[in-house]
Design a protein around this motif. Structure first.
Motif, PDB file in Angstrom:
ATOM      1  N   UNK A 612      13.951   4.942   5.749  1.00  0.00           N
ATOM      2  CA  UNK A 612      13.661   4.358   4.437  1.00  0.00           C
ATOM      3  C   UNK A 612      12.620   3.247   4.597  1.00  0.00           C
ATOM      4  N   UNK A 613      11.733   3.445   5.581  1.00  0.00           N
ATOM      5  CA  UNK A 613      10.706   2.428   5.818  1.00  0.00           C
ATOM      6  C   UNK A 613       9.613   2.510   4.767  1.00  0.00           C
ATOM      7  N   UNK A 614       8.965   1.397   4.556  1.00  0.00           N
ATOM      8  CA  UNK A 614       7.711   1.389   3.813  1.00  0.00           C
ATOM      9  C   UNK A 614       6.959   0.181   4.329  1.00  0.00           C
ATOM     10  N   UNK A 615       6.266   0.352   5.420  1.00  0.00           N
ATOM     11  CA  UNK A 615       5.623  -0.772   6.083  1.00  0.00           C
ATOM     12  C   UNK A 615       4.127  -0.510   6.171  1.00  0.00           C
ATOM     13  N   UNK A 616       3.383  -1.167   5.278  1.00  0.00           N
ATOM     14  CA  UNK A 616       1.937  -0.981   5.244  1.00  0.00           C
ATOM     15  C   UNK A 616       1.287  -2.259   5.775  1.00  0.00           C
ATOM     16  N   UNK A 617       0.411  -2.095   6.709  1.00  0.00           N
ATOM     17  CA  UNK A 617      -0.339  -3.266   7.179  1.00  0.00           C
ATOM     18  C   UNK A 617      -1.805  -3.070   6.792  1.00  0.00           C
ATOM     19  N   UNK A 618      -2.352  -4.109   6.178  1.00  0.00           N
ATOM     20  CA  UNK A 618      -3.769  -4.060   5.794  1.00  0.00           C
ATOM     21  C   UNK A 618      -4.096  -2.940   4.831  1.00  0.00           C
ATOM     22  N   UNK A 619      -3.272  -2.780   3.792  1.00  0.00           N
ATOM     23  CA  UNK A 619      -3.500  -1.701   2.828  1.00  0.00           C
ATOM     24  C   UNK A 619      -4.603  -2.058   1.837  1.00  0.00           C
ATOM     25  N   UNK A 620      -5.302  -1.012   1.357  1.00  0.00           N
ATOM     26  CA  UNK A 620      -6.366  -1.235   0.370  1.00  0.00           C
ATOM     27  C   UNK A 620      -6.240  -0.222  -0.765  1.00  0.00           C
ATOM     28  N   UNK A 621      -6.827  -0.593  -1.907  1.00  0.00           N
ATOM     29  CA  UNK A 621      -6.854   0.348  -3.036  1.00  0.00           C
ATOM     30  C   UNK A 621      -8.168   1.123  -2.946  1.00  0.00           C
ATOM     31  N   UNK A 622      -8.097   2.453  -2.706  1.00  0.00           N
ATOM     32  CA  UNK A 622      -9.338   3.184  -2.423  1.00  0.00           C
ATOM     33  C   UNK A 622     -10.356   3.114  -3.553  1.00  0.00           C
ATOM     34  N   UNK A 623      -9.889   3.181  -4.800  1.00  0.00           N
ATOM     35  CA  UNK A 623     -10.852   3.247  -5.906  1.00  0.00           C
ATOM     36  C   UNK A 623     -11.451   1.862  -6.177  1.00  0.00           C
ATOM     37  N   UNK A 624     -10.574   0.822  -6.185  1.00  0.00           N
ATOM     38  CA  UNK A 624     -11.077  -0.539  -6.424  1.00  0.00           C
ATOM     39  C   UNK A 624     -11.994  -0.946  -5.267  1.00  0.00           C
ATOM     40  N   UNK A 625     -11.593  -0.571  -4.054  1.00  0.00           N
ATOM     41  CA  UNK A 625     -12.424  -0.921  -2.897  1.00  0.00           C
ATOM     42  C   UNK A 625     -13.811  -0.270  -3.006  1.00  0.00           C
ATOM     43  N   UNK A 626     -13.820   0.993  -3.419  1.00  0.00           N
ATOM     44  CA  UNK A 626     -15.113   1.687  -3.544  1.00  0.00           C
ATOM     45  C   UNK A 626     -15.973   0.998  -4.600  1.00  0.00           C
ATOM     46  N   UNK A 627     -15.353   0.591  -5.708  1.00  0.00           N
ATOM     47  CA  UNK A 627     -16.116  -0.071  -6.776  1.00  0.00           C
ATOM     48  C   UNK A 627     -16.664  -1.412  -6.279  1.00  0.00           C
TER      49      UNK A 627
END
Ligand SMILES: Nc1ncnc2c1ncn2[C@@H]1O[C@H](COP(=O)(O)OP(=O)(O)OP(=O)(O)O)[C@@H](O)[C@H]1O
Length: 905
Positions: A612-627
């Motif tokens: 039941x893990x949900x461990x994101x390190x350094x996550x980004x939003x692909x669409x906002x990042x592209x914009x």
């Protein structure tokens, strides 16, 4: 509402009730054909035009912006008419279809001369040859190359007391794909949204079910209800058996009754629209329940997976991640994004392939370069199967098969590859190499659009065609050659072969040579005419040549047509193998696209497991990042940990407006979707315990199109989450409760959080402006507070977009308002009001308000009923002693009782 008007088939056309009595013979024929196709616009062929009459004409002229004219009268009124030229009919058709119309194409099926022979008043025979509907089109010009064009058929069965299961048949006749699945009533809307069909066909009973009405209203698809009588279960099964020419369905796996019902309904509708042709569909594959990540319609829309909230592909996640180079691949990528997997083995297999191709740059480049030359094999194959293909479709199959052979070789050369790539290589090699070879030899370099134009068979492929062409196209050369030969044989340099209408081809020589010929110089010459100074002859050879020349072009066309049929026949024979090749091409395109993306944007391989893990390190939003990248600005990466051993965690995010709360929430949902569809993710690392259902809601999203109260929509959707989210689900709630008065909203948000924590026990992100909720961090063991960092300056604030543990002190609403250009006087006034409000609140801090509330009130058993309050009427009655009253007192007492009762009301 625009959406409804666009979606539904045209309102009942007044044409349907026309009386043929008194009509001209042609109009009587029109009315009869129209009556048989009441829910379609009728394209009625007249010479070079398709004409539309009556109500159809009015609808089409409005929709297409073409002139509405009149033609004759019927029943005392003028007949409205409009027409579209046959050679541009496809353009008009595609526009009508896009608006949700269905069109019946009615052709002349005999020569007008033949009709005339029957009598002066006879009308040319006409028949509807095809129904064109949004979900059953196959022409490239009418289709979007990058999207599937699905017809979804629905059946259902009872599964227990009050429970119903729905069978779904998703059929793309433009590619032959056919899949069956079954879902519960609660998941029906989500499953329909996932398939995103162009047209839905179902029984009248399912369509009329009030519990499902909203689904049909909100769907973008055209909805076609069929009469119950046509959809008997036995008939449905028979239809499936007939389609595949089998006597039992046992060999296909265990389909449920609802699935067979859906399959039968879909096949019935396809047979009805395609008339003579039988659609070449692959054997239906069965999708197990729960094999894809369940994402309901609102979540899909909100996360903008395949299109933005305004309905565009541009700006969606799909648009941002698509690096495919074939249309076939683009469609598969969209399908995979719409239905991420839950099977850990299959997910890992896809990741393995992406990793392999991301590492081997040369192999990836070689694959993509070869793929770029592969045309849309699947759609060409389907058109060949339906007998609706042209020479360019045959060429597409040739080029597709050759690209596949090339790719197979590339993969074999690569040696040990992943299991998925090995399976793809095997499928690529399944096609018969002879087929591509024959097509290569048979087809010319330049190809006409239609086989009727001829000229598509390569010179040298067939002697007969070559000869016929030589005669047809180069008849002058052949005649000249014969002329030269006769001139040599007769020794007459002025011998000519000429042509006139009376004699046809003839040989002309001067008088003297003619005389010699008559005397036996040229025995085979047969005298036809003697002129003043010349004589004319014919010969058996010239007669033959003449016959050949006049029949040559027709013969060339007929021969080419026969070759076309033969090639098409060979393609059909091999169609299931070729379909596998098409699927393999799409699969490798998607894998290479995901690898390309990972390399280009430094995306990493996620780990998806059974925890039941949900461990994101350094996550980004692909669409906002592209914009932001386009604007030259950096995206701030953020971590997110919702891992729980046995139950998930909740992160409550407060923060300033514009701080990046919504972006953070959505990026984590998107990372889960990308990971489970088998792609790499925009994060430094990601470990995700398989998610079974994904929910994402935004508080009080404006939903005018639906015509519902925004707050009502918010609550209906929130209810769905609280009722459906399991321990394995991921829930994203953005400002739930903001659509109503502050205290109502706050209490609803508070109770929802408690329910998610205690009852659903899922992983969740909850963004809010109710800062009071942060107090729950102390009381709910698995709830953490997080906020977005802000740097305050004397003249304003800077949003750092960095998620950190803690609580936001302020919302900075006023600063945002100033940034947005609210007049300075309004901002200053708002500042003064805020100050006085905060002062009033200070006596009673937010924390105290929450502390007053009993914990988990929502989940506590309902309080025992309160003892009834004292009833004044009863007291009065008790005080009355009837034996002690005079009649007058009794009457007064009665009046008093009545008064008391009236007051109570
Ligand atoms: N991590 C980030 N890095 C860089 N810029 C970001 C980041 N997150 C958000 N932004 C920028 O900030 C803008 C606002 O983000 P977002 O809509 O997520 O804020 P919000 O906190 O939800 O705002 P509100 O409370 O007003 O709805 C985005 O359009 C984006 O340009």
């Amino acid at each position: 509402m625009v959406r409804t008007a666009v979606r539904t088939a045209p309102e009942t056309l007044p044409t349907a009730s026309l009386d043929p009595a008194g009509a001209t013979p042609m109009m009587a024929q029109y009315i009869e054909i129209k009556a048989a196709n009441p829910d379609c616009l009728l394209f009625y062929r007249m010479g070079d035009f398709y004409e539309l009459f009556f109500g159809d004409a009015e609808i089409a002229s409005r929709a297409l912006g073409i002139v509405l004219t009149k033609r004759g009268r019927h029943g005392g009124a003028e007949i409205p008419m409009c027409g579209v030229p046959v050679d541009r009919a496809d353009d008009y058709l595609s526009r009508l279809i896009a608006l949700g119309n269905r069109v019946a194409v009615c052709e002349q099926t005999e020569d007008p001369a033949e009709a005339k022979r029957r009598g002066p008043k006879s009308v040319v025979r006409r028949e509807v040859v095809r129904l064109v509907t949004p979900g059953t089109i196959t022409e490239d010009r009418l289709l979007d190359p990058a999207s599937a064009n699905l017809l979804l058929a629905i059946g259902r069965r009872k599964t227990g007391e009050g429970a119903t299961a729905y069978g779904l048949a998703a059929i793309d006749i433009s590619t032959g794909r056919f899949s069956l699945s079954e879902v519960s009533g609660g998941d029906l809307a989500g499953a329909i949204a996932r398939h995103d069909p162009r047209e839905i066909v179902l029984s009248e009973a399912i369509h009329a079910d009030p519990a499902l009405a909203r689904i049909w209203q909100e769907s973008r698809a055209a909805i076609v209800p069929l009469a119950q009588a046509e959809l008997e279960p036995a008939a449905a099964e028979r239809r499936v058996r007939e389609q595949y020419g089998v006597s039992t369905l046992d060999g296909f796996g265990n389909f449920t009754r609802a699935e067979i019902q859906a399959a039968g309904t879909g096949l019935l509708y396809i047979a009805r629209t395609q008339l003579a042709a039988r659609a070449p569909l692959s054997v239906p594959t069965r999708e197990e329940a729960g094999s894809t990540l369940a994402i309901d319609a609102a979540t899909r829309a909100n996360l903008e997976l395949t299109r933005t909230l305004s309905g565009e592909r541009t700006g969606s996640l799909l648009d941002t991640i698509d690096r495919t180079v074939t249309a076939n691949g683009a469609r598969l990528l969209a399908e995979r994004l719409a239905g991420p997997l839950t099977d850990l083995g299959r997910i890992a297999e896809r990741h393995e392939t992406v990793a392999y191709l991301a590492e081997d740059h040369a192999l990836r480049r070689a694959i993509r370069e070869t793929l770029a030359r592969a045309p849309d094999l699947a759609r060409a194959l389907s058109r060949v199967g339906l007998g609706r293909s042209g020479p360019r479709d045959l060429a597409a199959i040739r080029d597709g098969l050759m690209a596949a052979a090339g790719l197979g070789a590339v993969l074999i050369q690569a040696g040990t590859v992943t299991a998925e790539l090995a399976a793809i290589a095997e499928a690529l090699g399944a096609a018969d190499p002879d087929l591509a070879d024959t097509l290569q030899r048979a087809l010319a370099d330049e190809l006409p659009l239609s086989r009727r134009d001829g000229g598509f068979v390569r010179a040298g492929y067939s002697e007969e065609v070559d000869e016929a062409r030589l005669l047809g196209q180069d008849s002058r050369k052949v005649v000249a050659a014969l002329q030269a030969r006769y001139a040599e044989e007769t020794g007459c340099r002025t011998l000519r072969i000429k042509h006139n209408n009376l004699l046809g081809y003839f040989i002309e020589v001067p008088q003297s040579v003619g005389e010699a010929c008559l005397k036996g110089l040229q025995r085979e010459f047969v005298h036809r005419q003697t002129m003043v100074d010349a004589m004319r002859f014919t010969s058996v050879e010239l007669g033959d040549l003449e016959r050949k020349i006049s029949g040559a072009s027709e013969r060339a066309l007929a021969l080419e047509s026969a070759i076309f049929e033969e090639l098409a026949g060979r393609i059909v024979e091999q169609s299931s193998k070729t379909a596998q090749v098409a699927e393999a091409l799409a699969a490798i395109d998607v894998a290479a696209s995901n690898a390309e993306l990972a390399v280009e944007l430094d995306w990493r391989r996620p780990e998806v497991d059974d925890s039941l893990a949900f461990a994101i390190i350094g996550g980004r939003h692909p669409v906002v990042e592209a914009a932001l990248r386009r604007a030259g600005e950096p995206f701030i990466a953020n971590d997110c940990d919702l891992s729980g051993e046995t139950r998930g965690r909740i992160r409550l995010i407060t923060g300033p407006n514009m701080g990046g709360k919504s972006t953070f929430l959505r990026q984590n949902a998107l990372i889960a979707v990308l990971a489970q569809m088998g792609a790499f993710v925009p994060a430094a690392s990601a470990r995700i315990g398989r998610v079974d259902r994904l929910f994402s809601r935004v508080g009080a999203a404006d939903d005018l199109a639906r015509g519902q109260s925004t707050f009502m929509v918010e609550m209906v959707e929130t209810a769905a989450i609280l009722n459906q989210a399991t321990r394995r689900s991921l829930v994203i709630l953005d400002e739930i409760g903001r659509g109503t008065a502050t205290f109502d909203g706050l209490s609803i948000a508070w109770a929802c959080l408690e329910h998610l924590h205690e009852a659903n026990a899922c992983r969740a992100l909850f963004a809010t402006h109710f800062h009071e909720l942060t107090a729950l961090g102390d009381r709910l063991a698995r709830l953490d507070n997080a906020t977005l960092k802000v740097a305050e300056h004397r003249d304003g604030v800077v949003f750092l977009h960095e998620v950190v543990p803690g609580i936001a002190e302020r919302s900075y609403g006023l600063q945002v308002a100033r940034l947005a250009g609210l007049p300075a006087s309004v901002v200053t006034r708002a500042g003064a009001i805020l100050k006085s409000l905060e002062k009033a609140e200070r006596g009673r801090p937010a924390r105290a308000k929450i502390d007053d509330l009993p914990l988990f009130a929502a989940l506590a058993p309902p309080p025992p009923p309160e003892p009834p309050a004292e009833d004044p009427l009863a007291t009065l009655l008790d005080a009355i002693d009837p034996d002690a009253l005079t009649p007058r007192e009794a009457l007064d007492a009665l009046y008093q009782l009545k008064r008391e009762r009236a007051e109570k009301r």
